[in-house]
Every structure is written in structure tokens, then in C-alpha cells.
Design a protein around this motif. Structure first.
Motif, PDB file in Angstrom:
ATOM      1  N   THR A   1       0.861  -1.181   0.000  1.00 18.04           N
ATOM      2  CA  THR A   1       0.000   0.000   0.000  1.00 18.04           C
ATOM      3  C   THR A   1       0.895   1.228   0.000  1.00 18.04           C
ATOM      4  O   THR A   1       2.105   1.129   0.155  1.00 18.04           O
ATOM      5  CB  THR A   1      -0.912   0.022   1.234  1.00 18.04           C
ATOM      6  N   LEU A   2       0.268   2.415  -0.134  1.00 20.40           N
ATOM      7  CA  LEU A   2       1.051   3.645  -0.272  1.00 20.40           C
ATOM      8  C   LEU A   2       1.944   3.916   0.940  1.00 20.40           C
ATOM      9  O   LEU A   2       3.064   4.387   0.806  1.00 20.40           O
ATOM     10  CB  LEU A   2       0.117   4.843  -0.467  1.00 20.40           C
ATOM     11  N   ASP A   3       1.403   3.614   2.135  1.00 20.09           N
ATOM     12  CA  ASP A   3       2.160   3.985   3.332  1.00 20.09           C
ATOM     13  C   ASP A   3       2.942   2.805   3.902  1.00 20.09           C
ATOM     14  O   ASP A   3       3.310   2.808   5.068  1.00 20.09           O
ATOM     15  CB  ASP A   3       1.221   4.574   4.391  1.00 20.09           C
ATOM     16  N   GLU A   4       3.186   1.802   3.075  1.00 22.74           N
ATOM     17  CA  GLU A   4       3.885   0.631   3.577  1.00 22.74           C
ATOM     18  C   GLU A   4       5.327   0.635   3.072  1.00 22.74           C
ATOM     19  O   GLU A   4       5.572   0.689   1.872  1.00 22.74           O
ATOM     20  CB  GLU A   4       3.160  -0.635   3.099  1.00 22.74           C
ATOM     21  N   ALA A   5       6.258   0.592   4.004  1.00 23.79           N
ATOM     22  CA  ALA A   5       7.660   0.567   3.612  1.00 23.79           C
ATOM     23  C   ALA A   5       8.099  -0.876   3.400  1.00 23.79           C
ATOM     24  O   ALA A   5       7.373  -1.811   3.728  1.00 23.79           O
ATOM     25  CB  ALA A   5       8.509   1.227   4.684  1.00 23.79           C
ATOM     26  N   ARG A   6       9.294  -1.023   2.847  1.00 22.50           N
ATOM     27  CA  ARG A   6       9.819  -2.382   2.636  1.00 22.50           C
ATOM     28  C   ARG A   6      10.532  -2.893   3.870  1.00 22.50           C
ATOM     29  O   ARG A   6      11.237  -3.883   3.805  1.00 22.50           O
ATOM     30  CB  ARG A   6      10.777  -2.369   1.447  1.00 22.50           C
ATOM     31  N   SER A   7      10.377  -2.179   5.002  1.00 21.77           N
ATOM     32  CA  SER A   7      11.179  -2.524   6.177  1.00 21.77           C
ATOM     33  C   SER A   7      10.669  -3.769   6.887  1.00 21.77           C
ATOM     34  O   SER A   7      11.350  -4.321   7.732  1.00 21.77           O
ATOM     35  CB  SER A   7      11.209  -1.347   7.141  1.00 21.77           C
ATOM     36  N   LEU A   8       9.439  -4.231   6.584  1.00 21.28           N
ATOM     37  CA  LEU A   8       8.918  -5.362   7.338  1.00 21.28           C
ATOM     38  C   LEU A   8       9.153  -6.695   6.632  1.00 21.28           C
ATOM     39  O   LEU A   8       9.996  -7.475   7.033  1.00 21.28           O
ATOM     40  CB  LEU A   8       7.434  -5.150   7.637  1.00 21.28           C
ATOM     41  N   CYS A   9       8.430  -6.932   5.534  1.00 19.96           N
ATOM     42  CA  CYS A   9       8.520  -8.265   4.953  1.00 19.96           C
ATOM     43  C   CYS A   9       9.508  -8.346   3.798  1.00 19.96           C
ATOM     44  O   CYS A   9       9.832  -9.419   3.346  1.00 19.96           O
ATOM     45  CB  CYS A   9       7.136  -8.742   4.529  1.00 19.96           C
ATOM     46  N   MET A  10       9.972  -7.182   3.299  1.00 21.81           N
ATOM     47  CA  MET A  10      10.904  -7.253   2.177  1.00 21.81           C
ATOM     48  C   MET A  10      12.306  -6.845   2.612  1.00 21.81           C
ATOM     49  O   MET A  10      13.114  -6.408   1.814  1.00 21.81           O
ATOM     50  CB  MET A  10      10.441  -6.319   1.055  1.00 21.81           C
ATOM     51  N   PHE A  11      12.559  -6.961   3.896  1.00 18.09           N
ATOM     52  CA  PHE A  11      13.823  -6.462   4.437  1.00 18.09           C
ATOM     53  C   PHE A  11      14.718  -7.633   4.801  1.00 18.09           C
ATOM     54  O   PHE A  11      14.265  -8.618   5.402  1.00 18.09           O
ATOM     55  CB  PHE A  11      13.503  -5.625   5.682  1.00 18.09           C
ATOM     56  N   PHE A  12      15.969  -7.536   4.414  1.00 18.93           N
ATOM     57  CA  PHE A  12      16.933  -8.531   4.876  1.00 18.93           C
ATOM     58  C   PHE A  12      18.235  -7.818   5.171  1.00 18.93           C
ATOM     59  O   PHE A  12      18.657  -6.948   4.420  1.00 18.93           O
ATOM     60  CB  PHE A  12      17.155  -9.610   3.821  1.00 18.93           C
TER      61      PHE A  12
ATOM     62  N   LYS B   1       8.216   8.173  11.755  1.00 19.06           N
ATOM     63  CA  LYS B   1       7.617   6.906  12.198  1.00 19.06           C
ATOM     64  C   LYS B   1       8.285   5.729  11.487  1.00 19.06           C
ATOM     65  O   LYS B   1       8.596   4.706  12.097  1.00 19.06           O
ATOM     66  CB  LYS B   1       6.120   6.911  11.910  1.00 19.06           C
ATOM     67  N   GLU B   2       8.501   5.895  10.183  1.00 21.33           N
ATOM     68  CA  GLU B   2       9.086   4.789   9.420  1.00 21.33           C
ATOM     69  C   GLU B   2      10.503   4.487   9.894  1.00 21.33           C
ATOM     70  O   GLU B   2      10.905   3.333   9.980  1.00 21.33           O
ATOM     71  CB  GLU B   2       9.101   5.128   7.925  1.00 21.33           C
ATOM     72  N   CYS B   3      11.252   5.562  10.190  1.00 22.83           N
ATOM     73  CA  CYS B   3      12.619   5.366  10.657  1.00 22.83           C
ATOM     74  C   CYS B   3      12.619   4.618  11.984  1.00 22.83           C
ATOM     75  O   CYS B   3      13.489   3.778  12.234  1.00 22.83           O
ATOM     76  CB  CYS B   3      13.324   6.706  10.832  1.00 22.83           C
ATOM     77  N   GLU B   4      11.625   4.920  12.831  1.00 21.01           N
ATOM     78  CA  GLU B   4      11.558   4.212  14.110  1.00 21.01           C
ATOM     79  C   GLU B   4      11.209   2.751  13.909  1.00 21.01           C
ATOM     80  O   GLU B   4      11.597   1.896  14.699  1.00 21.01           O
ATOM     81  CB  GLU B   4      10.538   4.893  15.027  1.00 21.01           C
TER      82      GLU B   4
END
Lengths: 308, 311
Positions: B47-58, B259-262
Motif C-alpha cells: 500500500t502507499l504507506d507501507e515501507a519495505r522494512s517489514l517483509c521485504m527487508f533482509f 515513524k518509518e525510521c523508528e
């Protein structure tokens, strides 16, 4: 600044002054020092300006050349910035010393002029996909007295406002190549629309507050400064002002300078403060440039600077 | 641009063939429409406000054994390697510097970008990214602890699919922590693209490209912001924006980015904690093995002693 030594007490004195919006030289936090501006000072350039802000002295010349537009932006012209820190300014600029500073400033300008709402490159187009004007903006720093970014952006805007581009009388397509006939008459030219060109405002963080146009003493009290590029309001730059009621200044670039960091609240206040400062600066610059142009048209131009 | 004469450089005025493909000649509106479908979902399913930091992060550390500390970060298709080397004395310096210096270099792999091939000599963008990285890292490293020394930080971007500066800062923060460089806080960064008043958190390369393209309509916000934050201290260490945005847009973007950085912080902390746990276990294992070896040696000794006595 070399050789500037401040005791902790003096620093606290400056800091308290900034907190109360009253600085050691009597200015408020958004006041600039007096400046001197003169346009049309270099005869071989299409447009030029000289600006002196306290001890900072800047000369800007704009040269125009014909170039081929980039294939991904066939309808746009080009603009390039070159900053030259001459060793006259401070001995630190000798050799490659000023290179990093020069790159910094030209990068900042390039980014600020990147958006079409800041500077419309469509006006530099001659024939779409074939030919366009390329503006070389050469910035010469003659004397360095701090607050370079702001002074440079003001001088660049003044020089662009002063720039004349010859009219193209006829274009002939000869196979794939294009032939132009430019007008011979030096007065037969169009002026650039530079009303929306951005101004850079450097906000120096001292304590929790920010000041614009810091003096050398104030600069040594601060570890970080914010550079905000704010687009200009075209209504200040034309005589028959077309009032656009909901015109809003926009940020065309934001960057930080210096080794420190800043709290989010201070950051937000600083941006608002920068916009107010840029607005009043823009209005003053517009008024000065219009007066200058008027004088030029009446052939009653008084020259003040050392160049004439 | 300086040419590398040891290589075959091709004609000077060549341009990639894909400038003339159908994909490239699409107008701003077509490209904008393609980015997001009617349900508000982006091309890669976010979605627009979803970063890749959760499920696409390695992310992992210890990529490069020669370096003091190193890290590898992957945000789906953006892949970045970073290495940090021991502090070394600054050569040929005129005056003593009380604060240690950081030397950062960001380099794109020649094949990293989808649009053009990257030259071998550092170009303007790489230089600008290096400066940005240094500015972002300077406030977080305890530089007073190594006066007159310089710390080398190298970032290599293997694949670029948007937010490469943010990924580089995250990787550098992790590598610095891995190298046990004293720091005030872990540093995290995130970027955001604004296209036609819509905010795309953690943009891909296609979205970034559209954000810096000029819209045909005037008066709408577009641009790109990258922000680096020290989450525990709640300080912004670097902020860079291009494009044109009004004040409200920037204020909103700052909050979103903070927020995303946190949100990235737990990812980094987890890796660092796991590293400590692993090294403890390794230590234990080593001690156990050492004891076993000692016991075996002692047993052998006893055996020989009895043999000698018997002989």
C-alpha cells in the motif's frame, strides 16, 4: 572563519540574544544585513549581477549557448551552475581548497532549480528535440564573509532576471540538421522569466532557535545549519502585477550543513521561519530589480560599483 | 566527465537504446496511472504507506572478512554492501583536528541501474551521495574519541531499485555498530516520494523517477525526501528534499518518515543482539572444546606416565 576566538561567556551572550529575538547587532532573527545589488555589470555576458552582502562579494555572469536537448526531455533547455572560489576571497581557497565548497553550492543550486515550478526550462526551447538554449551560470566569489549560499542564490536570480536571449528569426531544416538565423539587433531579444526562481535561505541553529544571515561570531556558536530553497513569487517581478490570490511559495530543496543534528520540532519551526524570511527577501529583490530595469530603459542608469 | 582510457569507452555521444522503446515514451499521466491500481495497491503489492522494512527487508553483518565491520542490506531489489575499516591516521595534514574524520564513498555497480550504465569514474550523483552519507553519519559517531584519525566507510550499491541513499545510511549504521565504533545512537533512514499529492513511502526506482519528473500541471506537489534519524535521541541528522512541495506536505512527510525510521530500528537491533548472542554461544562452544581437549591430553599424559613407570 580563521582567527575568531570567542569565550564561553560571549557565546552564551549571543545564545541568550537569539532566544529573545534580539541579536548582538540589533537585528531580529529573520533580518538580513544590508546589501548592495547591481545588474548588467559585465558587457560580454547575456546577463550579470553583482551582489555585496556585508563582506561577501559575488559576481555572476550568464552566458548562453545553443545545445541539443537531452533525449529524455526533448522540450526543455539546460541550465548549468559553476562556482569559482578564487583565492582572493580567503587564502583557504588556494589550489583545490575551495573545490568542495564550490561543489556544494553548485549542487545545491542545481537541485533548487531542478523543478519546473522553480524555473521553467521550457522557455529555453528553440525547436523541440533538436535545439535548445543552454545557460551557463558562472558564479565568482570575490570576497567571502560568510552566508555564501544566500548571497549566491540572490545574485543568480538577479542575473537570470537580467538575462536576454536573442530572438530566432528563421529556422531552416536541412536534412536532419537545423539552421538558424538569429537577429542582429542587440535590442531584439526576449527577457527570461525568472520570477519563480528559488532563493536559498540558510538558517543557523543557535540554541533552540534559528537565525538567518549569521555573522561570523554567530556561525561559531552553531553546529548545524539548514538550507531551504523557496520558490519566488512572480508578482514581485512584473509591473502589471497579475494577482494570483492563492499563490503559495513552495520548497524546492532542503538540505543540511554541518556536523550536528536537529530535533524535529526545531526543524519544523525553522522551515516556517525560512519561508517568511525568503518571502520578504523575494519582495525586496523584486522591487530593486524592477527599479533597475526602469532606469536601464530610460538610459539614466547610475552605476555605483567598482566595475564601471 | 573524465574518461577511463584503459577501457574501450564507445562513442562519446551514445545513448541507451531504451530511450526509444515504447516503455520510455509514455507520458507522465500514463506512468502515474500505472504505478497504482484502483485498490490503492502499488506494483509490488504494497500500500502507499507501507515501507519495505517489514517483509521485504533482509540484513546481515560480517559480509567482508577483511573489514573491521561490514553489513549487507536488501530492500527487495535494492541491494547494498557496506564495509567499515579501522581508523587510520590522516596523512599529509597541515593542522591537528580534534575531531575524527569520516571518509565516505558511495559507488554504484556499473550494472546497478535500470536506465543507464554507470561509469567507472565517480559521477556527480555518486559524489553527492557520498557527501550526504557523511553528513548523516557525522552526528552519530563519537568523533572526539579518535582525534586526528580517519574512519573509512565504503558503500557499494549492487542493485538500485529506489531509496538507495536510505539503504546506504542504514547499512553504514549497521556496519559501524558491527565494527564496534563508539556511537551515540543507531542511525536509520527512510525516503519518501511525493507524486501528484500522493505520498509513496519507500519508493521504488520507477516511482522515484516519476517524482523528479516535471508534471504537466502546475501547482501540485512532487518531489523526493530522504531523512536520517537517530531514533532514541529523537534527532534528525540529515534531511534532503528536491522537487517542489508546500509547507503542509513537508510537515506531514516529516512525521511519516520519522515513524518509518523508528520502525526500522527493531530490525537493526535484532541483528546486533543476535550477533552478541551468537558470539557468546561461540565462546561457550570454544571453551567446552578446549576443556575436552585438555581432558583428553591429561588422559594421554597419565597413560604415558604409567607406560614410563612400567618400562
Amino acid at each position: 572563519m580563521a582567527g575568531l576566538l570567542l569565550s564561553p561567556t560571549e557565546k552564551i551572550y549571543i545564545l541568550h540574544g537569539v532566544q529573545d529575538d534580539y541579536r548582538s547587532d540589533g537585528r531580529t532573527n529573520i533580518d538580513y544585513r544590508p546589501m548592495e545589488l547591481e545588474t548588467d555589470v559585465v558587457s560580454h555576458a547575456s546577463g550579470s549581477a553583482r551582489l555585496r552582502l556585508a563582506n561577501t562579494d559575488i559576481l555572476v555572469g550568464v552566458k548562453t549557448e545553443i545545445d541539443v536537448p537531452k533525449p529524455d526531455n526533448p522540450g526543455l533547455g539546460k541550465i548549468d551552475f559553476f562556482v569559482d572560489c578564487s583565492a582572493n576571497a580567503t587564502p583557504e581557497f588556494e589550489g583545490r581548497g575551495g573545490e568542495q565548497l564550490a561543489n556544494n553550492i553548485s549542487n545545491m543550486l542545481q537541485r533548487a532549480y531542478n523543478s519546473s515550478q522553480a524555473f521553467d526550462l521550457k522557455q529555453l526551447c528553440i525547436l523541440e528535440g533538436k535545439q535548445c538554449w543552454k545557460l551557463y551560470v558562472d558564479i565568482l566569489i570575490l570576497e567571502c564573509g560568510g552566508n555564501l549560499c544566500d548571497a549566491v542564490s540572490l545574485a543568480v536570480k538577479a542575473a537570470l532576471f537580467n538575462t536576454r536571449i536573442p530572438f530566432v528569426k528563421a529556422a531552416l531544416m536541412d536534412g536532419g540538421s537545423v539552421d538558424f538565423q538569429l537577429s542582429d539587433d542587440p535590442y531584439d531579444c526576449k527577457l527570461l522569466e525568472a520570477g519563480t526562481a528559488p532563493l536559498l535561505v540558510t538558517l543557523c541553529k543557535i540554541g533552540d532557535k534559528c537565525v538567518v544571515d549569521p555573522s561570523a561570531e554567530e556561525e561559531s556558536c552553531s553546529v548545524i545549519s539548514l538550507i531551504v530553497g523557496i520558490t519566488g513569487n512572480p508578482k514581485y517581478y512584473s509591473k502589471d502585477a497579475i494577482e494570483t490570490p492563492n499563490f503559495k511559495c513552495k520548497c524546492s530543496t532542503i538540505g543540511m550543513n554541518g556536523p550536528g543534528s536537529v530535533a524535529p520540532e526545531t526543524f519544523k519551526n525553522a522551515i516556517n521561519q525560512g519561508i517568511i524570511a525568503a518571502n520578504s527577501l523575494d519582495e525586496a529583490l523584486g522591487r530593486a530589480l524592477l527599479r533597475e530595469r526602469q532606469e536601464c530603459n530610460n538610459f539614466k542608469k547610475n552605476s555605483y560599483g567598482f566595475l564601471k | 566527465m573524465p574518461l577511463d582510457y584503459r577501457r574501450f569507452n564507445g562513442p562519446e555521444d551514445s545513448i541507451p537504446y531504451n530511450y526509444y522503446t515504447k516503455e520510455y515514451l509514455k507520458s507522465y499521466h500514463e506512468l502515474h496511472r500505472e504505478l497504482i491500481d484502483e485498490n490503492g495497491v502499488r506494483k509490488d503489492g504494497r500500500t502507499l504507506d507501507e515501507a519495505r522494512s517489514l517483509c521485504m527487508f533482509f540484513a546481515r553483518t560480517d559480509m567482508i572478512s577483511q573489514a573491521k565491520g561490514s553489513a549487507y542490506i536488501e530492500l527487495k531489489k535494492t541491494k547494498v554492501v557496506c564495509s567499515v575499516f579501522d581508523p587510520r591516521e590522516i596523512m599529509h595534514q597541515n593542522e591537528f583536528s580534534a575531531l575524527g574524520q569520516l571518509f565516505c564513498e558511495v559507488k554504484f555497480a556499473p550494472f546497478s541501474c535500470p536506465r543507464q550504465r554507470r561509469p567507472h569514474a565517480p559521477d556527480a550523483e555518486e559524489k553527492a551521495l557520498s557527501v550526504a552519507l557523511r553528513k548523516a553519519l557525522e552526528p552519530t559517531v563519537c568523533r572526539h574519541l579518535f582525534p586526528n584519525y580517519q574512519l573509512d566507510i565504503f558503500v557499494y550499491i549492487l542493485e538500485h531499485d529506489g531509496a538507495c541513499l536510505a539503504a546506504a545510511i542504514n547499512a553504514a549504521g549497521l556496519a559501524l555498530a558491527d565494527a564496534a565504533v563508539p556511537m551515540y545512537d543507531i542511525i536509520t533512514a527512510c525516503s519518501l516520494a511525493v507524486i501528484g499529492d500522493q505520498m509513496f513511502v519507500d519508493p521504488t526506482e520507477a516511482e522515484e523517477n516519476l517524482a523528479i519528473m516535471n508534471p504537466e500541471k502546475d501547482g501540485i506537489n512532487n518531489g523526493l525526501i530522504t531523512m536520517a534519524v537517530m531514533p532514541e535521541l529523537r534527532q534528525i541528522s540529515d534531511f534532503r528534499q528536491i522537487g517542489s512541495m508546500d509547507v503542509n506536505c513537508i510537515m506531514k512527510a516529516t512525521e511519516v518518515l520519522q515513524k518509518e525510521c523508528e520502525k526500522i530500528l527493531p530490525n537493526i537491533q535484532q541483528i546486533l543482539v543476535l550477533n552478541v548472542v551468537n558470539s557468546f554461544e561461540q565462546q561457550k562452544q570454544l571453551e567446552k572444546e578446549a576443556k575436552e581437549r585438555e581432558a583428553a591430553l591429561n588422559a594421554k599424559m597419565e597413560e604415558w606416565k604409567t607406560l614410563l613407570n612400567a618400562g
